[in-house]
Design a protein around this motif. Structure first.
Motif, PDB file in Angstrom:
ATOM      1  N   TRP A 191       0.855  -1.193   0.000  1.00  0.00           N
ATOM      2  CA  TRP A 191       0.000   0.000   0.000  1.00  0.00           C
ATOM      3  C   TRP A 191       0.887   1.237   0.000  1.00  0.00           C
ATOM      4  CZ3 TRP A 191      -4.597  -1.704  -1.000  1.00  0.00           C
ATOM      5  CH2 TRP A 191      -5.115  -2.859  -0.386  1.00  0.00           C
ATOM      6  N   GLN A 192       0.517   2.240  -0.775  1.00  0.00           N
ATOM      7  CA  GLN A 192       1.233   3.517  -0.774  1.00  0.00           C
ATOM      8  C   GLN A 192       0.226   4.658  -0.851  1.00  0.00           C
ATOM      9  OE1 GLN A 192       4.328   3.761  -3.739  1.00  0.00           O
ATOM     10  NE2 GLN A 192       5.257   1.812  -3.161  1.00  0.00           N
ATOM     11  N   ASN A 193       0.649   5.835  -0.367  1.00  0.00           N
ATOM     12  CA  ASN A 193      -0.158   7.064  -0.449  1.00  0.00           C
ATOM     13  C   ASN A 193      -1.545   6.880   0.160  1.00  0.00           C
ATOM     14  OD1 ASN A 193       1.941   8.375  -1.938  1.00  0.00           O
ATOM     15  ND2 ASN A 193       1.235   7.359  -3.796  1.00  0.00           N
TER      16      ASN A 193
ATOM     17  N   ASP B  56      -3.008   3.818  -3.047  1.00  0.00           N
ATOM     18  CA  ASP B  56      -2.389   3.135  -4.181  1.00  0.00           C
ATOM     19  C   ASP B  56      -2.041   1.704  -3.781  1.00  0.00           C
ATOM     20  OD1 ASP B  56      -2.522   5.454  -5.635  1.00  0.00           O
ATOM     21  OD2 ASP B  56      -0.402   5.971  -5.405  1.00  0.00           O
TER      22      ASP B  56
ATOM     23  N   VAL C 194       0.224  -1.164  -5.050  1.00  0.00           N
ATOM     24  CA  VAL C 194       1.345  -1.423  -5.938  1.00  0.00           C
ATOM     25  C   VAL C 194       1.601  -2.925  -5.978  1.00  0.00           C
ATOM     26  CG1 VAL C 194       3.779  -0.972  -6.419  1.00  0.00           C
ATOM     27  CG2 VAL C 194       2.349   0.829  -5.419  1.00  0.00           C
TER      28      VAL C 194
ATOM     29  N   ASP D 195       4.122  -5.756  -7.647  1.00  0.00           N
ATOM     30  CA  ASP D 195       5.365  -6.049  -8.353  1.00  0.00           C
ATOM     31  C   ASP D 195       5.395  -7.515  -8.768  1.00  0.00           C
ATOM     32  OD1 ASP D 195       6.299  -3.454  -7.967  1.00  0.00           O
ATOM     33  OD2 ASP D 195       7.265  -3.948  -6.076  1.00  0.00           O
TER      34      ASP D 195
ATOM     35  N   SER E 277       6.370  -3.555 -12.421  1.00  0.00           N
ATOM     36  CA  SER E 277       5.593  -2.932 -11.358  1.00  0.00           C
ATOM     37  C   SER E 277       4.342  -2.272 -11.921  1.00  0.00           C
ATOM     38  CB  SER E 277       6.442  -1.894 -10.616  1.00  0.00           C
ATOM     39  OG  SER E 277       5.720  -1.340  -9.531  1.00  0.00           O
ATOM     40  N   SER E 278       3.198  -2.458 -11.227  1.00  0.00           N
ATOM     41  CA  SER E 278       1.930  -1.851 -11.624  1.00  0.00           C
ATOM     42  C   SER E 278       1.324  -1.138 -10.422  1.00  0.00           C
ATOM     43  CB  SER E 278       0.946  -2.903 -12.135  1.00  0.00           C
ATOM     44  OG  SER E 278       1.485  -3.620 -13.224  1.00  0.00           O
ATOM     45  N   THR E 279       0.700   0.020 -10.659  1.00  0.00           N
ATOM     46  CA  THR E 279       0.078   0.788  -9.593  1.00  0.00           C
ATOM     47  C   THR E 279      -1.411   0.953  -9.881  1.00  0.00           C
ATOM     48  OG1 THR E 279       2.104   2.023  -9.112  1.00  0.00           O
ATOM     49  CG2 THR E 279       0.037   2.994  -8.360  1.00  0.00           C
TER      50      THR E 279
ATOM     51  N   SER F 164      -4.386   3.039  -8.512  1.00  0.00           N
ATOM     52  CA  SER F 164      -4.782   4.157  -7.659  1.00  0.00           C
ATOM     53  C   SER F 164      -6.273   4.027  -7.368  1.00  0.00           C
ATOM     54  CB  SER F 164      -4.478   5.489  -8.339  1.00  0.00           C
ATOM     55  OG  SER F 164      -3.082   5.654  -8.504  1.00  0.00           O
TER      56      SER F 164
ATOM     57  N   ASN G 257      -6.661   5.762 -11.794  1.00  0.00           N
ATOM     58  CA  ASN G 257      -5.609   6.104 -12.754  1.00  0.00           C
ATOM     59  C   ASN G 257      -5.819   5.390 -14.075  1.00  0.00           C
ATOM     60  OD1 ASN G 257      -4.945   3.675 -11.280  1.00  0.00           O
ATOM     61  ND2 ASN G 257      -2.921   3.720 -12.211  1.00  0.00           N
TER      62      ASN G 257
END
Length: 225
Positions: free
Chosen positions: A27-29, A97, A99, A101, A111-113, A115, A143
């Motif tokens: 998890w990011q952001n 986000d 993410v 990998d 790598s895929s994100t 959002s 996204n």
């Protein structure tokens, strides 16, 4: 025959199947930055929010690896996404986000994100005219799902992320509606394709020379006829 053989060599050999040897999510952001907790259990990563004894949340469990002999132009699942949709009194997730990998064989990391935006609907009839009260929540990939080029075994490929499916990959979309008071599951899908191999300039020159020889030979035959 020589021209045909040369085209085959310069265009590259037929694409072979690929294998995914590891899938690593994170998890990011996370938004908001307070009131949301992150945890993991085994390969599953989790978010929880809302407080109380039965909080809402996200889980993502990557597909077990290795995934062997994947064919090009064929959707395959990256893992299971779960939304735990329960009435909550506290903080609500707005966006995050995801993410993912992928390790391709012993080679590149792709790598895929995703959002994700989260619509935690109020359970009032005026807010959900198309749903029975309580209202469904909506999870959306915000996204533009792009693609990534990579090279493996001397061959060029393109990996693309596709989106969510709740029917085994028959239909894939960028969002899904989740029922209140339940654990709602969807699978994330991706696929890879073979990138076209451009014919080198020297190859075109050589093919042009061979074509010229054939044309010259035909003219000579007509002149001697």
């Amino acid at each position: 025959m020589a021209a045909i053989a040369l085209v085959g060599v310069l265009a590259g050999s037929a694409a072979s199947a690929l294998s995914v040897t590891a899938i690593s999510p994170s998890w990011q952001n996370v938004n908001p930055t307070t009131g949301i907790t992150e945890s993991s259990s085994g390969s599953t990563i989790s978010l929880r929010w809302g407080g109380g004894s039965n909080p809402s949340g996200y889980d993502f469990t990557p597909t077990g690896t290795p995934i062997l002999n994947l064919s090009p132009d064929t959707a395959f699942d990256l893992g299971q996404f779960t939304h735990l949709n329960f009435p909550i009194p506290g903080e609500v997730l707005s966006s995050v986000d995801l993410v993912v990998d992928l390790q391709i064989g012993g080679g590149p990391l792709v790598s895929s994100t995703f959002s994700l935006t989260h619509n935690e609907t109020l359970n009032l009839p005026a807010n959900c005219p198309q749903d029975a009260t309580p209202c469904n929540d909506i999870v959306t990939i915000a996204n533009s799902l792009g693609s990534q080029n990579f090279t493996y075994g001397g061959q060029n490929f393109v990996f693309s992320v596709l989106g969510f499916s709740q029917d085994g990959g028959n239909t894939i979309s960028t969002g899904f509606s989740t029922v209140e008071g339940a654990q709602n599951h969807a699978t994330l899908y991706g696929q890879y394709t073979v990138a076209p191999v451009p014919l080198p300039a020297a190859g075109w020159l050589l093919l042009g020379g061979i074509g010229g020889l054939f044309a010259y030979g035909r003219r000579q035959k007509r002149n001697t006829a």
